[in-house]
Structure formats: structure tokens, C-alpha cells
Motif scaffolding. Structure first.
Motif, mmCIF file in Angstrom:
data_model
loop_
_atom_site.group_PDB
_atom_site.id
_atom_site.type_symbol
_atom_site.label_atom_id
_atom_site.label_comp_id
_atom_site.label_asym_id
_atom_site.label_seq_id
_atom_site.Cartn_x
_atom_site.Cartn_y
_atom_site.Cartn_z
ATOM 1 N N LEU A 292 0.940 -1.108 0.135
ATOM 2 C CA LEU A 292 0.305 0.106 0.027
ATOM 3 C C LEU A 292 1.010 1.171 0.010
ATOM 4 O O LEU A 292 2.034 1.102 0.387
ATOM 5 C CB LEU A 292 -0.930 0.021 1.218
ATOM 6 C CG LEU A 292 -2.088 -0.910 1.389
ATOM 7 C CD1 LEU A 292 -2.636 -0.942 2.438
ATOM 8 C CD2 LEU A 292 -3.308 -0.773 0.196
ATOM 9 N N PRO A 293 0.420 2.260 -0.338
ATOM 10 C CA PRO A 293 0.995 3.641 -0.306
ATOM 11 C C PRO A 293 1.867 3.619 1.095
ATOM 12 O O PRO A 293 1.256 3.443 2.214
ATOM 13 C CB PRO A 293 0.123 4.527 -0.380
ATOM 14 C CG PRO A 293 -0.987 4.206 -1.410
ATOM 15 C CD PRO A 293 -0.956 2.711 -0.751
ATOM 16 N N LEU A 294 2.891 4.334 1.317
ATOM 17 C CA LEU A 294 3.477 4.506 2.490
ATOM 18 C C LEU A 294 3.028 5.116 3.500
ATOM 19 O O LEU A 294 3.130 4.818 4.760
ATOM 20 C CB LEU A 294 5.043 4.975 2.298
ATOM 21 C CG LEU A 294 6.299 4.873 3.358
ATOM 22 C CD1 LEU A 294 6.512 3.532 3.716
ATOM 23 C CD2 LEU A 294 7.423 5.639 3.060
ATOM 24 N N GLU A 295 2.228 5.794 3.189
ATOM 25 C CA GLU A 295 1.749 6.923 4.273
ATOM 26 C C GLU A 295 0.683 5.751 4.997
ATOM 27 O O GLU A 295 0.468 6.132 6.209
ATOM 28 C CB GLU A 295 0.621 7.892 3.639
ATOM 29 C CG GLU A 295 1.182 8.815 2.900
ATOM 30 C CD GLU A 295 2.083 8.823 1.553
ATOM 31 O OE1 GLU A 295 2.769 9.629 1.218
ATOM 32 O OE2 GLU A 295 1.583 7.563 1.300
ATOM 33 N N LEU A 296 0.124 4.844 4.291
ATOM 34 C CA LEU A 296 -0.778 4.047 5.108
ATOM 35 C C LEU A 296 -0.147 2.895 5.883
ATOM 36 O O LEU A 296 -0.543 2.580 6.960
ATOM 37 C CB LEU A 296 -1.671 3.305 4.145
ATOM 38 C CG LEU A 296 -2.942 4.371 3.408
ATOM 39 C CD1 LEU A 296 -3.759 3.069 2.446
ATOM 40 C CD2 LEU A 296 -3.539 4.918 4.110
ATOM 41 N N ILE A 297 0.942 2.546 5.206
ATOM 42 C CA ILE A 297 2.226 1.508 5.920
ATOM 43 C C ILE A 297 2.509 2.068 7.189
ATOM 44 O O ILE A 297 2.712 1.371 8.047
ATOM 45 C CB ILE A 297 3.219 1.241 4.956
ATOM 46 C CG1 ILE A 297 2.410 0.373 3.641
ATOM 47 C CG2 ILE A 297 4.130 0.525 5.669
ATOM 48 C CD1 ILE A 297 1.960 -0.978 3.957
ATOM 49 N N ALA A 298 2.859 3.482 7.246
ATOM 50 C CA ALA A 298 3.415 3.930 8.449
ATOM 51 C C ALA A 298 2.634 4.240 9.370
ATOM 52 O O ALA A 298 2.764 4.120 10.512
ATOM 53 C CB ALA A 298 4.178 5.226 7.917
#
Length: 378
Positions: A292-298
Motif C-alpha cells: 500500500l502507499p507508504l502513508e498507510l503503511i507507516a
């Protein structure tokens, strides 16, 4: 009749369409406070909220890249779970795909009151907009290119990605009329409104509106994350786009990992397997290919208490997505000697602007040569 139609070609574009819909839905929803004698509103539920914009149809113009397709599949399911109508369009699936796509989308595009696009530089999107001009246009982030789009729109320039040298080959000459008409369709005028929905620091072009994206949907749906106490590095596709020399890049990644005790390297979806193999072998970092996009992963975690990145969109978006979590985001500047001869003349200035405007991130300045200083947080 379709009220709103969104075209996305990357996972980040789809994420930011969800953020735009969340923001727009909150802005247009009536106040729902308790009336006289009524009890206070209950606490928020854990199940997904209803779609805030039920007339929004999201069309995924699927790319060919396997990593992008995989992330887009997962983002599309997330959007469906939120109640959105998502249509997967195999826009690049061999001969005849373009004609088939235009035929299938002509009706919805012609009747759409507002069109939301994630990449105004996309030849596919430009072709669609050159055939059908909507009354209202919203451009959502697909990376730092939004900064260049706003600047080019304000200056009346032709739309060219910042990392390209802007050659005038046969293909460019053939597509020039399409690009020129699409640029006019993306510009505000007496019969067209233009909104730029962005987390990046851009100046509104004359006649356009800029709406701030603070990743409110992401923060409301995920986290706060578990912090690992260590550091994570974020990869970039600057090597793949011909901007940064690969050997310099690998050397600095290793130095950053040692200086900050990093153990993981979050790969950009466009990084090649060959380069990622070198990252793992030469630096000892665990290469993670996010789904998933890193914003969601983080935001979902676990994530390091320090996240170090090269100049890219995440140095602007991660501080917003991770607001209130205590995670520090740092950006490593690009030294001129790291650039390849193939880099656009605008590359150094553009990357410096990405770093200089990242108000939520700390900065790492390269030493003379190819090293970087250890970051000391104040």
C-alpha cells in the motif's frame, strides 16, 4: 448522470482521491449536533463510514507495472470497503485497449460535472481531457510533480515532467496538439473551475483554488502505529528516472543506514529488482516492498521512530500522516555530484525546492564528497 468522475493511475493517486472525498464530504455535510434535551452523540464506530460522496465514480486506468498494479488492487478494495464505486479499466492491455477505453468512458466523461485527475502529465488523461472538457476539474497529488504542475500552469508553460529534458522527438511532435488542448482544459477560465488538492506547498495559479490535504482520512482510519524505536529508510526512483547516479545512491544509502541504525528499506514501487538486490547485499538492510502507499503503511505500523528519505513527496506527507505519533521524518539533500549527465537541467533546483519547503521534516546536508552528516534532532 455521473456527478463526479475520478481517473487514477497509481496507488497514491487513489489514496488522495479518498482524502479529497473525505475532506469534501466533511465540508458539505450539515452539522449533526444533539438537539435540545438529546443525549450527546455516541463515540465513533469502528466499522467503515458511509461513502461521503455517493456520486463519485473512480476509474482505475491500470498501468502495466506489476508492483503498481498490486498496490492499486489493494487500494481499490480499500475504496470499495469505504463504499465507493471503483471501476478497473485495462487501459493498456494490448492492441485496441485505447479505443476500447475511450468508447467505454466517453459517456461517463461527457456527463460528469467534475473530473478528478491524479496525474495531469499523463498522456492518457490528457487525451481524455482533450476529447471532453469538464466544467470543474480537481487535481490531486501524485507526488512532487504537483508543484511543477502548479508552477507551469501559473506561467502558461507546456506541461513537462520536471525530470525530463523536454526533447522534441517525433512522438512529442505528434502529441503536441493533445498536450496543448489538455493544458487549456486544466486551466481555470470563465466556464471552468480548477482545484488543486495537495499536501505540498504550492501557490495557487491565477483563478485556481488550492485545498489543503492533511491526510485526515488516513489518520481517522488507521493507527496510531506501534513504534519500533529504530530507524527506517525510504527508497526513491531517482536512479530509475535517470536523475541520480546508482553508485552514489547505494553508497549514501549504506552511510545513512550505519549513521542512524536503520534496519529496513521501504522500496519505491518503481525501483528495479536489480537495484534492490544491491541495496540488500551492499547495505545489509531488509528490503520491504509495501503493498500500500507508504502513508498507510507507516500509519498502520510498526514504524521506526525516525524515518529518513531522499527528496520525495513523503517528506511532506509522512509528517501529516504521522502527526502526533512522535515519529521524526528527515530528508537527505541531493548533492550536485550525485546527479547523472542525463538529469534535466531543472533537477537540482527542483529537488532543492522539495527539501527546502518540507517544513515538517529535519534536514541532512551532504558533506563535501559523497557522505552525509549524522542528523542531530533538536
Amino acid at each position: 448522470m455521473t456527478g463526479r468522475l475520478a481517473f487514477v493511475e497509481s496507488p497514491v493517486q487513489l489514496l488522495n482521491v479518498l482524502e479529497w472525498a473525505h475532506t469534501r464530504g466533511r465540508a458539505t455535510a450539515p452539522a449533526a449536533g444533539p438537539g435540545p434535551g438529546e443525549p450527546p452523540a455516541p463515540s465513533p464506530r469502528c466499522d467503515p463510514p458511509p461513502n461521503p460522496l455517493p456520486d463519485l465514480r473512480i476509474v482505475v486506468l491500470s498501468p502495466n507495472d506489476p508492483m503498481s498494479r498490486g498496490q492499486l488492487r489493494r487500494m481499490a478494495q480499500l475504496a470499495r470497503d469505504e463504499g465507493f464505486d471503483v471501476h478497473w479499466q485495462e487501459a493498456r492491455a494490448g492492441r485496441g485497449a485505447l479505443v476500447r477505453t475511450l468508447r467505454e468512458l466517453a459517456g461517463p466523461l461527457r456527463s460528469a460535472e467534475r473530473v478528478v485527475v491524479g496525474d495531469p502529465f499523463s498522456r492518457y488523461v490528457q487525451l481524455l481531457l482533450s476529447l471532453f472538457g469538464p466544467r470543474h476539474v480537481t487535481v490531486v497529488d501524485d507526488g512532487t510533480a504537483t508543484m511543477e504542475f502548479a508552477a507551469q500552469l501559473a506561467g502558461g508553460e507546456r506541461l513537462v515532467r520536471w525530470h525530463r529534458k523536454g526533447d522534441h522527438g517525433p512522438r512529442e511532435l505528434v502529441l503536441a496538439p493533445v498536450t496543448s488542448l489538455a493544458r487549456r482544459r486544466l486551466a481555470p477560465g470563465a466556464r471552468r473551475s480548477v482545484e488543486i488538492f495537495t499536501s505540498l506547498p504550492v501557490q495557487a495559479p491565477p483563478g485556481a483554488e488550492v485545498t489543503e490535504n492533511r491526510y485526515a482520512w488516513t489518520r481517522s482510519r488507521f493507527g496510531p502505529p506501534l513504534l519500533t524505536g529504530g530507524a527506517d529508510l525510504v527508497g526513491t526512483s531517482l536512479v530509475e528516472t535517470g536523475v541520480v547516479d546508482a553508485d552514489h545512491y547505494l553508497r549514501v544509502v549504506g552511510q545513512l543506514a550505519r549513521a542512524h541504525g536503520a534496519t529496513r528499506y521501504f522500496a519505491h514501487r518503481r525501483e528495479t529488482p536489480e537495484k534492490l538486490h544491491r541495496v540488500a547485499v551492499e547495505t545489509g538492510l531488509q528490503v520491504v516492498r509495501p503493498d500500500l502507499p507508504l502513508e498507510l503503511i507507516a500509519r498502520r505500523g510498526p514504524i521506526g521512530t525516525t524515518v529518513v528519505s531522499f527528496p520525495s513527496t513523503v517528506v511532506h506527507t509522512l509528517p501529516l500522516a504521522l502527526e502526533g505519533t512522535g515519529v521524526k521524518v528527515a530528508v537527505c539533500e541531493i548533492a550536485p555530484e550525485w546527479l547523472r549527465a542525463t538529469a534535466s537541467p531543472r533537477a537540482q533546483g527542483f529537488l532543492a525546492g522539495v527539501v527546502g519547503t518540507a517544513s515538517g521534516a529535519d534536514r541532512l546536508t551532504p558533506r563535501s564528497g559523497s557522505g552525509v552528516d549524522r542528523l542531530e534532532f533538536g
